[in-house]
Design a protein around this motif. Sequence first.
Motif, PDB file in Angstrom:
ATOM      1  N   LEU A 148      30.863  43.146  50.275  1.00  0.00           N
ATOM      2  CA  LEU A 148      32.084  42.508  50.367  1.00  0.00           C
ATOM      3  C   LEU A 148      32.575  42.430  49.065  1.00  0.00           C
ATOM      4  O   LEU A 148      34.029  42.533  48.893  1.00  0.00           O
ATOM      5  CB  LEU A 148      31.826  41.195  51.121  1.00  0.00           C
ATOM      6  CG  LEU A 148      33.209  40.336  51.234  1.00  0.00           C
ATOM      7  CD1 LEU A 148      34.148  41.054  52.397  1.00  0.00           C
ATOM      8  CD2 LEU A 148      32.779  38.941  52.076  1.00  0.00           C
ATOM      9  N   CYS A 149      31.859  42.158  48.141  1.00  0.00           N
ATOM     10  CA  CYS A 149      32.340  41.979  46.710  1.00  0.00           C
ATOM     11  C   CYS A 149      33.093  43.353  46.363  1.00  0.00           C
ATOM     12  O   CYS A 149      34.077  43.497  45.838  1.00  0.00           O
ATOM     13  CB  CYS A 149      31.206  41.484  45.936  1.00  0.00           C
ATOM     14  SG  CYS A 149      30.695  40.121  45.630  1.00  0.00           S
ATOM     15  N   TYR A 150      32.329  44.469  46.643  1.00  0.00           N
ATOM     16  CA  TYR A 150      32.717  45.662  46.305  1.00  0.00           C
ATOM     17  C   TYR A 150      34.303  46.081  47.053  1.00  0.00           C
ATOM     18  O   TYR A 150      35.244  46.681  46.327  1.00  0.00           O
ATOM     19  CB  TYR A 150      31.718  46.968  46.651  1.00  0.00           C
ATOM     20  CG  TYR A 150      32.393  48.226  46.718  1.00  0.00           C
ATOM     21  CD1 TYR A 150      32.569  48.944  45.513  1.00  0.00           C
ATOM     22  CD2 TYR A 150      32.857  48.977  47.858  1.00  0.00           C
ATOM     23  CE1 TYR A 150      32.834  50.465  45.418  1.00  0.00           C
ATOM     24  CE2 TYR A 150      33.625  50.339  47.730  1.00  0.00           C
ATOM     25  CZ  TYR A 150      33.372  50.943  46.551  1.00  0.00           C
ATOM     26  OH  TYR A 150      33.984  52.058  46.552  1.00  0.00           O
ATOM     27  N   THR A 151      34.237  45.762  48.153  1.00  0.00           N
ATOM     28  CA  THR A 151      35.448  45.636  49.052  1.00  0.00           C
ATOM     29  C   THR A 151      36.527  45.100  48.603  1.00  0.00           C
ATOM     30  O   THR A 151      37.854  45.569  48.539  1.00  0.00           O
ATOM     31  CB  THR A 151      35.152  45.542  50.785  1.00  0.00           C
ATOM     32  OG1 THR A 151      34.088  46.422  51.118  1.00  0.00           O
ATOM     33  CG2 THR A 151      36.380  45.665  51.330  1.00  0.00           C
TER      34      THR A 151
ATOM     35  N   ALA B  21      41.606  45.038  45.356  1.00  0.00           N
ATOM     36  CA  ALA B  21      42.298  44.488  44.298  1.00  0.00           C
ATOM     37  C   ALA B  21      43.771  43.729  44.429  1.00  0.00           C
ATOM     38  O   ALA B  21      44.484  43.493  43.681  1.00  0.00           O
ATOM     39  CB  ALA B  21      42.936  45.627  43.172  1.00  0.00           C
ATOM     40  N   PHE B  22      43.803  42.617  45.634  1.00  0.00           N
ATOM     41  CA  PHE B  22      44.771  41.737  45.850  1.00  0.00           C
ATOM     42  C   PHE B  22      44.650  40.711  44.820  1.00  0.00           C
ATOM     43  O   PHE B  22      45.620  39.893  44.739  1.00  0.00           O
ATOM     44  CB  PHE B  22      44.876  41.413  47.351  1.00  0.00           C
ATOM     45  CG  PHE B  22      43.826  40.425  47.696  1.00  0.00           C
ATOM     46  CD1 PHE B  22      44.023  38.931  47.819  1.00  0.00           C
ATOM     47  CD2 PHE B  22      42.546  40.963  47.931  1.00  0.00           C
ATOM     48  CE1 PHE B  22      42.912  38.216  47.970  1.00  0.00           C
ATOM     49  CE2 PHE B  22      41.455  39.891  48.522  1.00  0.00           C
ATOM     50  CZ  PHE B  22      41.861  38.418  48.500  1.00  0.00           C
ATOM     51  N   MET B  23      43.629  40.406  44.469  1.00  0.00           N
ATOM     52  CA  MET B  23      43.370  39.073  43.522  1.00  0.00           C
ATOM     53  C   MET B  23      42.144  39.591  42.871  1.00  0.00           C
ATOM     54  O   MET B  23      41.126  40.119  43.393  1.00  0.00           O
ATOM     55  CB  MET B  23      43.209  38.014  44.501  1.00  0.00           C
ATOM     56  CG  MET B  23      42.670  36.554  43.627  1.00  0.00           C
ATOM     57  SD  MET B  23      42.581  35.336  44.967  1.00  0.00           S
ATOM     58  CE  MET B  23      43.786  35.221  45.727  1.00  0.00           C
ATOM     59  N   PRO B  24      41.876  39.183  41.697  1.00  0.00           N
ATOM     60  CA  PRO B  24      40.791  39.268  40.743  1.00  0.00           C
ATOM     61  C   PRO B  24      39.494  38.846  41.575  1.00  0.00           C
ATOM     62  O   PRO B  24      39.438  37.602  42.083  1.00  0.00           O
ATOM     63  CB  PRO B  24      40.865  38.776  39.387  1.00  0.00           C
ATOM     64  CG  PRO B  24      42.436  38.468  39.021  1.00  0.00           C
ATOM     65  CD  PRO B  24      42.975  38.377  40.702  1.00  0.00           C
TER      66      PRO B  24
END
Length: 157
Positions: A91-94, A99-102
Motif C-alpha cells: 500500500l505504501c508503494y502504491t 503521488a497524490f500527496m506525499p
Amino acid sequence: MRTITDWLTEYGESHTNQTNKLIHWVCVPAIFFSVTALLYSIKLPFAIGGVGGVPVNVAFITIALVIAYYATLSLTLAIGMLLFSSACLFLCYTLEQAAFMPLWLVGVIIFVTAWVGQFYGHKIEGKKPSFLKDIQFLMIGPAWLMSFIYKKIGIQL
C-alpha cells in the motif's frame, strides 16, 4: 520471559468495552500502517541488488526486526504479521506511485487521527492504554487483533 498468551491476556484486561474494541479494530491497523508509511518515506542510499536494484527504505529494515520480535513470541503470529506488514508495504508503494500527496503526509494524518481514536476508546473504557505500563504493548496491540483472526479461522498461536 512472558509468553504470547501472557501478553495477550494482560493487554485484553484494558480492552473489554465493545466500543473500545471496535475502535481498536480500526485504529491499531491504521497506526501500524501509518508508522510503516512514515518509515517507508525514509530512503536509504543503497538498493538490494546494487544499482538499478530494489531501493531500500527504513520500513523494510524495521519490519524485519518487528517480524523477528513476533517470531520470539509465536512463529504463526510472525507469519500473520509478515503478511499484514507486506500488505502495508504494498500500500505504501502504491500510494507513493500515485503521488497524490506525499506518503509521509498520509502517514502523519492517519497517525494523528488514529491515536485520537485510540485515546477516545480508552476514555470510554475507563482504563489507560497498556503501553503506558510497558512500551512493548505497542507491539502487542496488532498481535492481539491477529489472535482474534487466528481464533476465528482455527489457527493456534
